[in-house]
Write a protein that holds these residues in place. Structure first.
Motif, PDB file in Angstrom:
ATOM      1  N   SER A 229      11.108  -0.082   8.705  1.00  0.00           N
ATOM      2  CA  SER A 229      10.113   0.465   7.786  1.00  0.00           C
ATOM      3  C   SER A 229       8.808  -0.320   7.839  1.00  0.00           C
ATOM      4  CB  SER A 229      10.658   0.463   6.358  1.00  0.00           C
ATOM      5  OG  SER A 229      10.961  -0.845   5.941  1.00  0.00           O
ATOM      6  N   SER A 230       8.866  -1.616   8.001  1.00  0.00           N
ATOM      7  CA  SER A 230       7.640  -2.402   7.990  1.00  0.00           C
ATOM      8  C   SER A 230       6.749  -2.070   9.168  1.00  0.00           C
ATOM      9  CB  SER A 230       7.981  -3.899   8.000  1.00  0.00           C
ATOM     10  OG  SER A 230       8.681  -4.218   9.196  1.00  0.00           O
ATOM     11  N   ALA A 231       7.328  -1.528  10.235  1.00  0.00           N
ATOM     12  CA  ALA A 231       6.530  -1.187  11.406  1.00  0.00           C
ATOM     13  C   ALA A 231       5.770   0.118  11.214  1.00  0.00           C
ATOM     14  CB  ALA A 231       7.426  -1.082  12.633  1.00  0.00           C
ATOM     15  N   ARG A 232       6.153   0.889  10.183  1.00  0.00           N
ATOM     16  CA  ARG A 232       5.519   2.193   9.979  1.00  0.00           C
ATOM     17  C   ARG A 232       4.136   2.057   9.377  1.00  0.00           C
ATOM     18  NH1 ARG A 232      10.232   4.330   7.245  1.00  0.00           N
ATOM     19  NH2 ARG A 232       8.923   4.667   5.418  1.00  0.00           N
ATOM     20  N   TYR A 233       3.908   0.991   8.643  1.00  0.00           N
ATOM     21  CA  TYR A 233       2.691   0.901   7.865  1.00  0.00           C
ATOM     22  C   TYR A 233       1.550   0.377   8.716  1.00  0.00           C
ATOM     23  CZ  TYR A 233       6.435   1.128   4.500  1.00  0.00           C
ATOM     24  OH  TYR A 233       7.573   1.497   3.831  1.00  0.00           O
ATOM     25  N   GLY A 234       0.501   1.212   8.858  1.00  0.00           N
ATOM     26  CA  GLY A 234      -0.647   0.818   9.665  1.00  0.00           C
ATOM     27  C   GLY A 234      -1.651   0.004   8.877  1.00  0.00           C
ATOM     28  N   PHE A 235      -1.436  -0.162   7.566  1.00  0.00           N
ATOM     29  CA  PHE A 235      -2.346  -0.976   6.774  1.00  0.00           C
ATOM     30  C   PHE A 235      -1.553  -1.714   5.718  1.00  0.00           C
ATOM     31  CE2 PHE A 235      -2.274   3.226   4.779  1.00  0.00           C
ATOM     32  CZ  PHE A 235      -1.958   2.915   3.472  1.00  0.00           C
ATOM     33  N   GLY A 236      -2.077  -2.861   5.334  1.00  0.00           N
ATOM     34  CA  GLY A 236      -1.449  -3.656   4.291  1.00  0.00           C
ATOM     35  C   GLY A 236      -2.418  -3.890   3.161  1.00  0.00           C
ATOM     36  N   PRO A 237      -2.006  -4.669   2.142  1.00  0.00           N
ATOM     37  CA  PRO A 237      -2.876  -4.936   0.996  1.00  0.00           C
ATOM     38  C   PRO A 237      -4.220  -5.538   1.396  1.00  0.00           C
ATOM     39  CG  PRO A 237      -0.627  -5.641   0.539  1.00  0.00           C
ATOM     40  CD  PRO A 237      -0.675  -5.273   1.987  1.00  0.00           C
ATOM     41  N   GLU A 238      -4.209  -6.397   2.452  1.00  0.00           N
ATOM     42  CA  GLU A 238      -5.454  -7.026   2.873  1.00  0.00           C
ATOM     43  C   GLU A 238      -6.463  -5.989   3.338  1.00  0.00           C
ATOM     44  OE1 GLU A 238      -2.487  -7.671   4.092  1.00  0.00           O
ATOM     45  OE2 GLU A 238      -1.967  -9.689   3.354  1.00  0.00           O
ATOM     46  N   ARG A 239      -5.984  -5.019   4.128  1.00  0.00           N
ATOM     47  CA  ARG A 239      -6.905  -4.001   4.632  1.00  0.00           C
ATOM     48  C   ARG A 239      -7.419  -3.113   3.513  1.00  0.00           C
ATOM     49  NH1 ARG A 239      -5.907   0.981   8.853  1.00  0.00           N
ATOM     50  NH2 ARG A 239      -8.092   1.516   9.111  1.00  0.00           N
ATOM     51  N   VAL A 240      -6.548  -2.811   2.548  1.00  0.00           N
ATOM     52  CA  VAL A 240      -6.982  -1.991   1.417  1.00  0.00           C
ATOM     53  C   VAL A 240      -8.079  -2.718   0.647  1.00  0.00           C
ATOM     54  CG1 VAL A 240      -6.297  -0.925  -0.753  1.00  0.00           C
ATOM     55  CG2 VAL A 240      -4.758  -0.832   1.210  1.00  0.00           C
ATOM     56  N   ALA A 241      -7.887  -3.999   0.372  1.00  0.00           N
ATOM     57  CA  ALA A 241      -8.882  -4.777  -0.366  1.00  0.00           C
ATOM     58  C   ALA A 241     -10.181  -4.877   0.410  1.00  0.00           C
ATOM     59  CB  ALA A 241      -8.327  -6.170  -0.677  1.00  0.00           C
ATOM     60  N   GLU A 242     -10.079  -5.057   1.740  1.00  0.00           N
ATOM     61  CA  GLU A 242     -11.283  -5.136   2.564  1.00  0.00           C
ATOM     62  C   GLU A 242     -12.041  -3.812   2.549  1.00  0.00           C
ATOM     63  OE1 GLU A 242      -9.866  -6.271   6.369  1.00  0.00           O
ATOM     64  OE2 GLU A 242      -9.400  -8.346   5.795  1.00  0.00           O
ATOM     65  N   THR A 243     -11.296  -2.710   2.642  1.00  0.00           N
ATOM     66  CA  THR A 243     -11.931  -1.390   2.623  1.00  0.00           C
ATOM     67  C   THR A 243     -12.628  -1.146   1.292  1.00  0.00           C
ATOM     68  OG1 THR A 243     -10.251  -0.523   4.130  1.00  0.00           O
ATOM     69  CG2 THR A 243     -11.539   1.090   2.893  1.00  0.00           C
ATOM     70  N   ALA A 244     -11.968  -1.515   0.190  1.00  0.00           N
ATOM     71  CA  ALA A 244     -12.560  -1.341  -1.137  1.00  0.00           C
ATOM     72  C   ALA A 244     -13.843  -2.154  -1.264  1.00  0.00           C
ATOM     73  CB  ALA A 244     -11.564  -1.744  -2.212  1.00  0.00           C
ATOM     74  N   ALA A 245     -13.832  -3.390  -0.747  1.00  0.00           N
ATOM     75  CA  ALA A 245     -15.026  -4.231  -0.804  1.00  0.00           C
ATOM     76  C   ALA A 245     -16.141  -3.655   0.056  1.00  0.00           C
ATOM     77  CB  ALA A 245     -14.676  -5.650  -0.365  1.00  0.00           C
ATOM     78  N   GLU A 246     -15.776  -3.177   1.241  1.00  0.00           N
ATOM     79  CA  GLU A 246     -16.768  -2.616   2.161  1.00  0.00           C
ATOM     80  C   GLU A 246     -17.468  -1.396   1.573  1.00  0.00           C
ATOM     81  OE1 GLU A 246     -16.914  -0.365   6.509  1.00  0.00           O
ATOM     82  OE2 GLU A 246     -15.041  -1.238   5.759  1.00  0.00           O
ATOM     83  N   LEU A 247     -16.694  -0.562   0.859  1.00  0.00           N
ATOM     84  CA  LEU A 247     -17.248   0.669   0.302  1.00  0.00           C
ATOM     85  C   LEU A 247     -17.792   0.486  -1.114  1.00  0.00           C
ATOM     86  CD1 LEU A 247     -14.509   3.189   1.508  1.00  0.00           C
ATOM     87  CD2 LEU A 247     -16.763   2.782   2.495  1.00  0.00           C
ATOM     88  N   GLY A 248     -17.702  -0.742  -1.628  1.00  0.00           N
ATOM     89  CA  GLY A 248     -18.198  -0.987  -2.987  1.00  0.00           C
ATOM     90  C   GLY A 248     -17.409  -0.239  -4.032  1.00  0.00           C
ATOM     91  N   ALA A 249     -16.090  -0.158  -3.858  1.00  0.00           N
ATOM     92  CA  ALA A 249     -15.252   0.632  -4.765  1.00  0.00           C
ATOM     93  C   ALA A 249     -15.041  -0.091  -6.087  1.00  0.00           C
ATOM     94  CB  ALA A 249     -13.906   0.922  -4.114  1.00  0.00           C
ATOM     95  N   ASP A 250     -15.015   0.695  -7.154  1.00  0.00           N
ATOM     96  CA  ASP A 250     -14.704   0.166  -8.486  1.00  0.00           C
ATOM     97  C   ASP A 250     -13.212   0.218  -8.769  1.00  0.00           C
ATOM     98  OD1 ASP A 250     -17.530  -0.045  -9.294  1.00  0.00           O
ATOM     99  OD2 ASP A 250     -17.467   2.140  -9.210  1.00  0.00           O
ATOM    100  N   ALA A 251     -12.480   1.027  -8.013  1.00  0.00           N
ATOM    101  CA  ALA A 251     -11.051   1.197  -8.270  1.00  0.00           C
ATOM    102  C   ALA A 251     -10.323   1.518  -6.981  1.00  0.00           C
ATOM    103  CB  ALA A 251     -10.818   2.315  -9.293  1.00  0.00           C
ATOM    104  N   VAL A 252      -9.085   1.045  -6.908  1.00  0.00           N
ATOM    105  CA  VAL A 252      -8.159   1.436  -5.838  1.00  0.00           C
ATOM    106  C   VAL A 252      -7.046   2.228  -6.504  1.00  0.00           C
ATOM    107  CG1 VAL A 252      -6.502   0.650  -4.112  1.00  0.00           C
ATOM    108  CG2 VAL A 252      -8.687  -0.546  -4.384  1.00  0.00           C
ATOM    109  N   ILE A 253      -6.904   3.494  -6.128  1.00  0.00           N
ATOM    110  CA  ILE A 253      -5.891   4.366  -6.711  1.00  0.00           C
ATOM    111  C   ILE A 253      -4.740   4.488  -5.722  1.00  0.00           C
ATOM    112  CG2 ILE A 253      -5.389   6.663  -7.620  1.00  0.00           C
ATOM    113  CD1 ILE A 253      -8.342   6.956  -8.280  1.00  0.00           C
TER     114      ILE A 253
END
Length: 512
Positions: A229-253
């Protein structure tokens, strides 16, 4: 392989239409840093909260002074104010500050409740009642005596003015949101089906107050490999946080069954620590409303208690009492309008002014429902000729330009005046003021599965269907709204629906 989709700021034309334009990664063109991130959700929320605070303070101050003036003669108000004891002014100031503080303590200006749902109003009323309770206790302790009736009425009026001001500010806020402003930027994470569901609920929904600026989507489990199962995920929490910062997001849903492992939420929360983005979990939870959900942590294990719907008991007694009082008053007050409509209908076309039809109520009991006649008298015989022109969905027959509708009928249908005789059905107990639409027997015979649950409570004169588009809704959406109401209704929710019904009557949508 995970999928990353980004959404640039909306152009003005799309903002004016109130729609979110979804843009695939291939269509995404980075914006200059100066224009890439518009006003964040935190900025507009703080500005809006400041406006609410100033408005609340002004209303409370005026209410305190007005309550004091009730002790003075109308012709001697200036002299009375000049002679007020400084301790009295100090006490009024203390009470005003306490009122403002309790409005803050009860989260009436929390950005999670402002501009959406009844919680803002409920919290404001609770905070105000707490102030009055504390004032009564204080006056009793210091033996200062209670304010006169006039002062009490003025303070109660102050609460009403506070509610009215919040309503006016909410209307202003919704106008801003229609223009694409005052929205929190959000990144949605999860499997593709869950992400699509969340976006469909947010898109164009002013109360959600989110503009989706990015998506991180995984394939659904049935379409993903069955290996580790761990091999299925193409992104982890780090990438989500980086994407949110890059896009100036106020929330991660994080959408429903996110498919990213058991520790994903915890690790993502760690990654978002110290940032401006908040973490939001979006769960369908079988369409259960907030008041039925209770959280209880047990040794680090968060248990979610979901109350089972009750179709008998105290709430239903209160609902019936409200039906009796409101319907009786409405019949008396609206009787002149009834007489006018009767004369107009009979003048417009031959036949009686009323139309009755057998409908199905609670527990499949049939009753005769009354309406003002809006069609020609032989409308039922002409129905067979129009079946191939049906514009409705599911088992409903709907036609925007139905030739059977009379001239007066079109007018009373547009403003739902044809439904007014059902107030008599409400008084008799066959219907309720608020509930699902009363179905025809042939509609009920076509129901399958969970749709039958809409017959567990009385049908309503108005309801979720009427305030959310009426005939413009498709069959699935109207059933979804009805089932949601059946499972999650409340007395306060009924009052909100009735209030929104008045707004729909003034600006009709989907009425034909």
């Amino acid at each position: 392989m995970s999928e990353l989709r980004k959404f640039p700021p909306l152009p003005q034309t799309d903002r004016e239409r109130g729609h979110l334009r979804l843009v695939e990664a291939a269509d995404f063109h980075p914006q200059p840093s100066s224009t890439r991130h518009p006003e964040s959700g935190l900025v507009w929320a703080r500005t809006y909260q400041t406006k609410l605070l100033l408005t609340d303070a002004a209303i409370i101050a005026i209410t305190m002074i007005a309550a004091l003036i009730t002790r003075a003669e109308l012709t001697r108000i200036p002299q009375f104010l000049a002679g007020v004891n400084p301790l009295m002014w100090l006490g009024l100031a203390g009470m005003a500050l306490m009122w403002l503080a309790l409005l803050q303590i009860f989260h009436t200006r929390d950005r999670r409740v402002i501009g959406a749902g009844p919680n803002e109003y409920k919290s404001l009323i609770t905070a105000s009642m707490t102030v009055f309770g504390l004032l009564s206790i204080t006056l009793l302790i210091v033996e200062a005596g209670f304010p006169g009736k006039a002062a009490v009425l003025v303070m109660a009026s102050g609460v009403i003015v506070l509610l009215a001001s919040r309503w006016l500010w909410r209307r202003w806020l919704n106008t801003q949101r229609r223009l694409g402003r005052a929205l929190s930027r959000a990144v949605v994470v999860g499997t593709r089906s869950e992400v699509d569901y969340v976006i469909s609920r947010i898109k164009g929904n002013l109360s959600a107050a989110f503009a989706v600026v990015g998506v991180l989507a995984e394939p659904d489990s049935e379409h993903s490999p069955k290996s580790d199962s761990s091999a299925r995920y193409g992104f982890g929490p780090e990438r989500v946080a980086e994407t949110a910062a890059e896009l100036g997001a106020d929330a991660v849903i994080v959408a429903g069954d996110h498919g990213c492992g058991n520790d994903f939420i915890r690790n993502l929360a760690w990654q978002l620590e110290g940032t401006a983005a908040e973490l939001i979990l979006a769960s369908r939870l079988a369409n259960v409303a907030g008041p039925r959900i209770h959280f209880r942590p047990v040794e680090g294990l968060p248990l979610i208690h979901v109350e089972i719907p009750q179709f008998e008991g105290g709430k239903h007694v209160v609902k019936r009492g409200l039906d009796i009082v409101v319907s009786a008053l409405a019949l008396v007050i609206l009787s002149p309008l009834f007489l006018l409509l009767i004369m107009l209908i009979r003048w417009d076309s031959p036949g009686g002014a009323f139309f009755s039809q057998v409908r199905v109520g609670r527990n499949l009991e049939t009753f005769r429902m009354f309406k003002f006649r809006s069609m020609v008298t032989d409308a039922s015989e002409k129905l067979a000729e129009l079946t191939d022109k049906n514009e409705g969905s599911g088992v409903l027959f709907k036609m925007k330009n139905d030739p059977r509708v009379t001239a007066i009928g079109r007018f009373i249908r547009k403003y739902s005046l044809d439904e007014l005789p059902q107030i008599w059905n409400v008084l008799k107990g066959e219907m309720s003021l608020v509930g699902p639409r009363p179905p025809l027997p042939n509609e009920v015979r076509a129901y399958k599965g969970k749709v039958n649950r809409r017959m567990y409570i009385k049908p309503g004169l108005t309801g979720m269907w009427q305030i959310n588009g009426r005939s413009d809704l498709n069959w699935e959406d109207s059933m979804r709204l009805d089932l949601y109401y059946v499972e999650n209704w409340s007395v306060v929710g009924d009052l909100v629906i009735m209030w929104r019904t008045f707004k729909v009557l003034i600006h009709p949508v989907g009425a034909y």
